[in-house]
Scaffold this motif. Sequence first.
Motif, PDB file in Angstrom:
ATOM      1  N   SER A 229     -16.286  10.495  28.506  1.00 50.42           N
ATOM      2  CA  SER A 229     -17.219  10.617  27.376  1.00 50.42           C
ATOM      3  C   SER A 229     -18.416  11.472  27.755  1.00 50.42           C
ATOM      4  CB  SER A 229     -17.688   9.223  26.940  1.00 50.42           C
ATOM      5  OG  SER A 229     -16.607   8.460  26.462  1.00 50.42           O
ATOM      6  N   GLN A 230     -18.924  11.303  28.996  1.00 52.95           N
ATOM      7  CA  GLN A 230     -20.054  12.111  29.434  1.00 52.95           C
ATOM      8  C   GLN A 230     -19.694  13.592  29.476  1.00 52.95           C
ATOM      9  OE1 GLN A 230     -18.920   9.322  30.814  1.00 52.95           O
ATOM     10  NE2 GLN A 230     -20.504   8.202  31.981  1.00 52.95           N
ATOM     11  N   GLU A 231     -18.504  13.895  29.949  1.00 54.21           N
ATOM     12  CA  GLU A 231     -18.086  15.297  30.020  1.00 54.21           C
ATOM     13  C   GLU A 231     -17.937  15.906  28.629  1.00 54.21           C
ATOM     14  OE1 GLU A 231     -15.500  15.063  34.188  1.00 54.21           O
ATOM     15  OE2 GLU A 231     -14.511  14.785  32.242  1.00 54.21           O
ATOM     16  N   LEU A 232     -17.405  15.144  27.692  1.00 54.45           N
ATOM     17  CA  LEU A 232     -17.286  15.649  26.324  1.00 54.45           C
ATOM     18  C   LEU A 232     -18.657  15.833  25.682  1.00 54.45           C
ATOM     19  CD1 LEU A 232     -14.241  13.561  25.048  1.00 54.45           C
ATOM     20  CD2 LEU A 232     -14.313  16.036  25.454  1.00 54.45           C
ATOM     21  N   ALA A 233     -19.589  14.950  25.992  1.00 50.43           N
ATOM     22  CA  ALA A 233     -20.944  15.094  25.466  1.00 50.43           C
ATOM     23  C   ALA A 233     -21.593  16.374  25.973  1.00 50.43           C
ATOM     24  CB  ALA A 233     -21.794  13.877  25.845  1.00 50.43           C
TER      25      ALA A 233
ATOM     26  N   ASN B  32     -17.020   2.741  23.638  1.00 51.60           N
ATOM     27  CA  ASN B  32     -17.861   3.547  24.521  1.00 51.60           C
ATOM     28  C   ASN B  32     -17.938   4.998  24.063  1.00 51.60           C
ATOM     29  OD1 ASN B  32     -19.327   4.193  26.943  1.00 51.60           O
ATOM     30  ND2 ASN B  32     -17.439   5.123  27.702  1.00 51.60           N
ATOM     31  N   ARG B  33     -16.791   5.555  23.623  1.00 54.66           N
ATOM     32  CA  ARG B  33     -16.738   6.963  23.231  1.00 54.66           C
ATOM     33  C   ARG B  33     -17.661   7.258  22.050  1.00 54.66           C
ATOM     34  NH1 ARG B  33     -12.888  10.869  23.603  1.00 54.66           N
ATOM     35  NH2 ARG B  33     -12.783  10.150  25.765  1.00 54.66           N
ATOM     36  N   SER B  34     -17.641   6.413  21.020  1.00 54.98           N
ATOM     37  CA  SER B  34     -18.482   6.667  19.848  1.00 54.98           C
ATOM     38  C   SER B  34     -19.964   6.556  20.205  1.00 54.98           C
ATOM     39  CB  SER B  34     -18.131   5.693  18.720  1.00 54.98           C
ATOM     40  OG  SER B  34     -18.221   4.349  19.170  1.00 54.98           O
ATOM     41  N   GLY B  35     -20.300   5.695  21.171  1.00 60.78           N
ATOM     42  CA  GLY B  35     -21.694   5.599  21.606  1.00 60.78           C
ATOM     43  C   GLY B  35     -22.163   6.881  22.255  1.00 60.78           C
ATOM     44  N   PHE B  36     -21.346   7.450  23.139  1.00 62.84           N
ATOM     45  CA  PHE B  36     -21.730   8.710  23.772  1.00 62.84           C
ATOM     46  C   PHE B  36     -21.713   9.865  22.777  1.00 62.84           C
ATOM     47  CE2 PHE B  36     -21.591   7.104  28.131  1.00 62.84           C
ATOM     48  CZ  PHE B  36     -22.562   7.909  28.717  1.00 62.84           C
ATOM     49  N   ALA B  37     -20.860   9.792  21.771  1.00 61.69           N
ATOM     50  CA  ALA B  37     -20.868  10.822  20.734  1.00 61.69           C
ATOM     51  C   ALA B  37     -22.202  10.813  19.992  1.00 61.69           C
ATOM     52  CB  ALA B  37     -19.715  10.591  19.760  1.00 61.69           C
ATOM     53  N   ALA B  38     -22.748   9.621  19.722  1.00 56.01           N
ATOM     54  CA  ALA B  38     -24.059   9.521  19.066  1.00 56.01           C
ATOM     55  C   ALA B  38     -25.151  10.070  19.971  1.00 56.01           C
ATOM     56  CB  ALA B  38     -24.346   8.066  18.699  1.00 56.01           C
ATOM     57  N   ILE B  39     -25.099   9.745  21.265  1.00 56.53           N
ATOM     58  CA  ILE B  39     -26.092  10.253  22.209  1.00 56.53           C
ATOM     59  C   ILE B  39     -26.031  11.773  22.290  1.00 56.53           C
ATOM     60  CG2 ILE B  39     -26.778  10.294  24.645  1.00 56.53           C
ATOM     61  CD1 ILE B  39     -27.536   7.746  23.149  1.00 56.53           C
ATOM     62  N   ALA B  40     -24.815  12.324  22.287  1.00 53.78           N
ATOM     63  CA  ALA B  40     -24.642  13.772  22.396  1.00 53.78           C
ATOM     64  C   ALA B  40     -25.241  14.514  21.207  1.00 53.78           C
ATOM     65  CB  ALA B  40     -23.155  14.103  22.518  1.00 53.78           C
TER      66      ALA B  40
END
Length: 571
Positions: A11-15, A135-143
């Motif tokens: 998720s971090q890498e996609l962000a 977890n993925r949707s959370g990092f998508a929001a952060i990104a």
Amino acid sequence: MSEEAQSGPTSQELAIDLQIFFGVVLGLAFLRRLPSMLRWLAHGGLQRSTFFHAGQLDAPMLYPFRGHETVHDISTRRPGPNVFQRALVSIRPTAHTPLPGMSVTLGQFIVLILSATASIAIMVWGPTNPIKSPNRSGFAAIALTPAVVGLGLKNSLVGGLGGWGYEKLNRLHRLLGRLLFLFALLHTAGYLHMWIKAGKTAQALQAPSMYAGLIAMIGLALTAAISIPFFRSNAYNLFWHSHWIGFWTYLVAICYHVPIVRPWIVPCVIAYLGDIVLRWIRTRTAIANVVPHTKAGYTTVTIPSLRGGWEPGQHVYLRVHGLGGMFGGLNQALEKHPVSIASSVGGKDGLRLIIKSNGDWSGRLLALAQRRQNAVKYSEEKNELGTARVWVEGPYGGPFYTNFSVNSYVVFVAAGSGLAFVLSCAEDLVKQSRRGRCRTETAEIVFIARDIGTLQVFQEELTVLMRSANLVPLDLRLSVYLTRPPADINDLSYLVPQKNVKIHTSRPLIAGTVENALEEARRENNACGLAFGICGPPGVVRKVRAAIGGLDEQAMKEAGGVSMHCETFAW
């Protein structure tokens, strides 16, 4: 938000990939605007349009010109067509025109689609489920947070470099903001589903980090709920204050929820604080003259101490002391509203604002102007105007790199108080023509007014403008359309007794006006472009944009290309 074991990028890498995508899009947009930006900076655009100052009076007698200027041999100083501009027009004559039946240009449409697609892609990429793996949707929001913040600031580096006012970036800001809220909501729902299914909801919520996450979600929910068009249009200050309170709550709480996201959030906080500081630096306090136009429901605010620091077409945020209101009037220091500047630099009245009374704040402003006028009327000091202390923040927005004076034919369309935008732009055209710095040969103003009272509010400004245009090599025409004309008066020419003025007692045919302008622009000698400046209610703006979007491409090439700039506060 621990990352579950899965194949493919984390998720971090996609962000990070999403940030790279936004960076590439911005870089391409900046490269496209680079020649215009360099030209604007070289001609002092940044100094002219950033900070208000006392400026210089153009002339006490020959307004809006300097008294020592003469009119001889002006025609010999008119600049010629831009060869580079002609080459661009031959490739793409519709640079700023909207797609048929839509309110966005092709470029804007592509940016919106790509941004939404890329944002959704980082959430759904790979074997992930937003409910089973939140977890993925959370990092998508952060990104998305840096992009949402960068696009929403009044003093944005994105808008400053690209020559876009913050209100022009607002469409993309709203789109990404809604996706951010959606991703955060999926993230919250996913964890609640997991806890409820495992019977550990109470235990999970005992952790301070989870409390912080819940507070962050509440902040986002407040921001999203009060951001719907109803609140933006009918309760702007409720929208504005809930917006910054909710988003600051989110920014602070999310750092305690998951410390790993702080490298994403801290730059947003710094940028946000920098924007607040710049707003304070760009705010001026002054004593303004306030003149009520009770029958028409307008108020004119003039600030003689400010005669420079803005470009035609820009707007300000205005606060007025003494309006009263809720909490004993304490909210007046926070309550501000956007108003178009209705004057060009150097005018004898200074900064001029014309405000229509169509809400609570503007109604209280009109009442204040009436009280101050009555106080002066019955006082011993005669020939004075009512005054009020004001705070003026800005200037903001405006055409930026869209220069009306480089086009051979210009059409301004305004409805109601939207004429304020047109007045400043038209005054500047007259001044540039006076100084031999204007390619415009013909300019047309189409003003849609409800009744005679509305026209009388602008009567003096229009009369002075048309009289000034008679002294320069600019064919300036004014067509006024009264949608509610008086039944007992046939001849209305006395309202603006100048040549090239027509007053109609009907609604205009927008499509016909646009097509006629294109035909005349094609017949201009050395045609170097047709430009439209539009300001008014969303309905009028949409009609004009739709008419421009339906123009014939070959005819636009023959006219030297078509450009457009719109101003409306219904964002």
